[in-house]
Design a protein around this motif. Structure first.
Motif, PDB file in Angstrom:
ATOM      1  N   SER A  59       0.856  -1.449  -0.212  1.00 23.56           N
ATOM      2  CA  SER A  59       0.193   0.099  -0.279  1.00 23.56           C
ATOM      3  C   SER A  59       0.916   1.176   0.017  1.00 23.56           C
ATOM      4  N   TYR A  60       1.720   1.130   0.591  1.00 16.96           N
ATOM      5  CA  TYR A  60       2.683   2.123   1.140  1.00 16.96           C
ATOM      6  C   TYR A  60       3.546   2.914  -0.840  1.00 16.96           C
ATOM      7  N   LEU A  61       3.581   1.062  -1.521  1.00 13.78           N
ATOM      8  CA  LEU A  61       5.068   1.798  -2.350  1.00 13.78           C
ATOM      9  C   LEU A  61       3.444   2.418  -3.379  1.00 13.78           C
ATOM     10  N   GLN A  62       2.513   1.520  -3.479  1.00 16.08           N
ATOM     11  CA  GLN A  62       1.511   2.182  -4.581  1.00 16.08           C
ATOM     12  C   GLN A  62       1.253   3.448  -3.899  1.00 16.08           C
ATOM     13  N   ALA A  63       1.238   4.141  -2.899  1.00 19.32           N
ATOM     14  CA  ALA A  63       0.450   5.090  -2.506  1.00 19.32           C
ATOM     15  C   ALA A  63       1.998   5.828  -3.457  1.00 19.32           C
ATOM     16  N   ARG A  64       3.170   5.653  -3.136  1.00 18.14           N
ATOM     17  CA  ARG A  64       4.315   6.692  -3.012  1.00 18.14           C
ATOM     18  C   ARG A  64       4.676   6.998  -4.841  1.00 18.14           C
ATOM     19  N   ALA A  65       4.259   6.027  -4.983  1.00 22.95           N
ATOM     20  CA  ALA A  65       4.739   5.530  -6.687  1.00 22.95           C
ATOM     21  C   ALA A  65       3.688   6.754  -7.363  1.00 22.95           C
ATOM     22  N   ARG A  66       2.857   7.008  -6.900  1.00 24.85           N
ATOM     23  CA  ARG A  66       1.367   7.712  -7.813  1.00 24.85           C
ATOM     24  C   ARG A  66       2.002   9.604  -6.747  1.00 24.85           C
ATOM     25  N   ARG A  67       2.994   9.328  -6.182  1.00 23.87           N
ATOM     26  CA  ARG A  67       2.783  10.582  -5.645  1.00 23.87           C
ATOM     27  C   ARG A  67       1.891  10.941  -4.693  1.00 23.87           C
ATOM     28  N   GLY A  68       1.810  10.244  -4.660  1.00 24.39           N
ATOM     29  CA  GLY A  68       0.102  10.374  -2.857  1.00 24.39           C
ATOM     30  C   GLY A  68       0.730  10.493  -1.844  1.00 24.39           C
ATOM     31  N   ILE A  69      -1.296  10.543  -1.051  1.00 22.64           N
ATOM     32  CA  ILE A  69      -0.675  10.001   0.235  1.00 22.64           C
ATOM     33  C   ILE A  69      -0.713   8.860   1.176  1.00 22.64           C
ATOM     34  N   TRP A  70      -0.173   9.065   2.045  1.00 24.30           N
ATOM     35  CA  TRP A  70      -0.144   7.162   2.296  1.00 24.30           C
ATOM     36  C   TRP A  70      -0.639   7.883   3.750  1.00 24.30           C
ATOM     37  N   ARG A  71      -1.695   7.243   4.110  1.00 23.94           N
ATOM     38  CA  ARG A  71      -2.442   6.988   6.110  1.00 23.94           C
ATOM     39  C   ARG A  71      -1.980   5.805   6.316  1.00 23.94           C
ATOM     40  N   VAL A  72      -2.731   5.879   8.090  1.00 23.38           N
ATOM     41  CA  VAL A  72      -1.729   5.156   8.812  1.00 23.38           C
ATOM     42  C   VAL A  72      -3.351   4.710   9.807  1.00 23.38           C
ATOM     43  N   ARG A  73      -3.862   3.842   9.981  1.00 25.26           N
ATOM     44  CA  ARG A  73      -5.158   3.979  10.721  1.00 25.26           C
ATOM     45  C   ARG A  73      -4.904   2.962  11.420  1.00 25.26           C
ATOM     46  N   ILE A  74      -5.300   3.167  13.422  1.00 24.86           N
ATOM     47  CA  ILE A  74      -4.790   1.885  14.129  1.00 24.86           C
ATOM     48  C   ILE A  74      -7.049   1.351  14.394  1.00 24.86           C
ATOM     49  N   GLU A  75      -7.044  -0.021  13.965  1.00 27.26           N
ATOM     50  CA  GLU A  75      -8.907   0.222  14.548  1.00 27.26           C
ATOM     51  C   GLU A  75      -8.943  -1.062  15.713  1.00 27.26           C
ATOM     52  N   ASP A  76      -8.704  -0.178  16.492  1.00 26.90           N
ATOM     53  CA  ASP A  76      -9.193  -0.498  17.839  1.00 26.90           C
ATOM     54  C   ASP A  76     -10.251  -0.475  17.906  1.00 26.90           C
ATOM     55  N   ILE A  77     -11.570  -0.852  17.375  1.00 27.05           N
ATOM     56  CA  ILE A  77     -13.034  -0.480  18.113  1.00 27.05           C
ATOM     57  C   ILE A  77     -13.331  -2.846  18.427  1.00 27.05           C
ATOM     58  N   ASP A  78     -12.474  -3.246  18.814  1.00 27.06           N
ATOM     59  CA  ASP A  78     -12.601  -4.780  19.326  1.00 27.06           C
ATOM     60  C   ASP A  78     -11.961  -4.566  20.249  1.00 27.06           C
ATOM     61  N   PRO A  79     -11.765  -3.843  21.557  1.00 19.95           N
ATOM     62  CA  PRO A  79     -11.013  -4.229  23.055  1.00 19.95           C
ATOM     63  C   PRO A  79     -10.700  -5.862  22.988  1.00 19.95           C
TER      64      PRO A  79
END
Length: 300
Positions: free
Chosen positions: A35-55
């Motif tokens: 996902s990082y390479l796909q975004a960076r190769a397109r000069r795009g933005i790469w977000r990170v999200r922590i999916e902590d909704i299931d304690p």
């Protein structure tokens, strides 16, 4: 809908969204790096999200460990990390909107009852007007999505029974369902393409149906091949896959690039992690990934 907003709508925005049920392993790195390479190769933005909704599934300290691992492997994200545990109000607003538009209903059916009718929910509570007490919330599926286009795999056809099922969007135990939260957050973050592992192909048609119910633009999808252990099982936290090594990240990055069938990077031992990743970005080709023999174009 008015309760969310998108940014950078004309720009490529990708993301990596791990759950803190354990540290990252090699299979996680494939998804993160792809996902990082796909975004960076397109000069795009790469977000990170922590999916902590299931304690109940979370491991104490795993979220911060994941962020440290990403930084150690040179995968630096843009902007702030989004934590799903801080997004409950947005999920409640989404649920309220669906309820107001008669697109959801309460369901008190047990797992045992659903198993007794073949394991696919049969819409038993659709017209029973159940109360919210001790009930799950299901989407009233009116426009099922039975196939979708994957930018790597082409047209993928779903199990129509699953695609047509009124699936849960808010659990009986009060937790928000993954399919609801991921759609609300990907829309909020303006994600234009989702690059993730092939183990998440199956819920994609459900997520696309939610986008359509909300009237939102659906992102593009890429589902990468899965790394497997010696027994042929996918590497996962449930299968006790070892955490990514804490030492020199470069050999592991090279191994991941080879798994993704990317061009070899010569004399990588002389490169810094940052320079290694820059060359990987310059060489990145999604078409090369498709040569991986572990691919399948059908859901199983």
């Amino acid at each position: 809908m008015l309760f969310v907003s998108t940014m950078f709508e004309s720009h490529y925005i990708g993301r990596f969204a791990p759950s803190p049920s354990g540290e990252l392993h090699f299979g996680s790195l494939i998804a993160a790096l792809g996902s990082y390479l796909q975004a960076r190769a397109r000069r795009g933005i790469w977000r990170v999200r922590i999916e902590d909704i299931d304690p109940p599934r979370e491991v104490p300290g795993a979220a911060n460990a994941i962020l440290r691992q990403l930084e150690h492997y040179g995968l630096h994200w843009d902007g702030d990390v989004l934590w799903q545990s801080q997004r409950h109000e947005a999920y409640r607003e989404a649920l309220a909107w669906l309820h107001e538009h008669n697109l959801s209903y309460y369901c008190t059916c047990t797992r045992a009852r659903i198993q007794s009718v073949g394991g696919i929910y049969d819409g038993h509570c659709r017209r029973l007007h159940q109360h919210a007490d001790n009930a799950a919330v299901r989407l009233r599926q009116q426009h099922p999505v039975v196939s979708f286009y994957d930018n790597l795999r082409g047209e993928i056809h779903a199990d129509e029974r699953l695609a047509r099922e009124d699936f849960i969007i808010h659990r009986r135990d009060g937790l928000f369902a993954y399919n609801l939260a991921v759609v609300v957050d990907d829309h909020f973050q303006g994600i234009t393409e989702i690059v993730r592992g092939a183990d998440l192909i199956e819920p994609t048609v459900r997520q696309i149906s939610l986008y359509q119910q909300f009237g939102w633009q659906t992102p593009d999808y890429v589902h990468l091949p899965l790394a497997r252990n010696a027994q042929g099982d996918k590497l996962s936290k449930q299968n006790h896959a070892p955490a990514l090594p804490e030492g020199d990240p470069r050999p592991v990055i090279i191994e991941a690039l080879r798994f993704l069938h990317q061009p070899d990077i010569g004399a990588w031992q002389d490169l810094s992690v940052a320079e290694l990743l820059r060359r990987a970005i310059d060489n990145w080709s999604l078409e090369h990934v498709a040569e991986n023999p572990s691919f399948s174009n059908a859901l199983r």
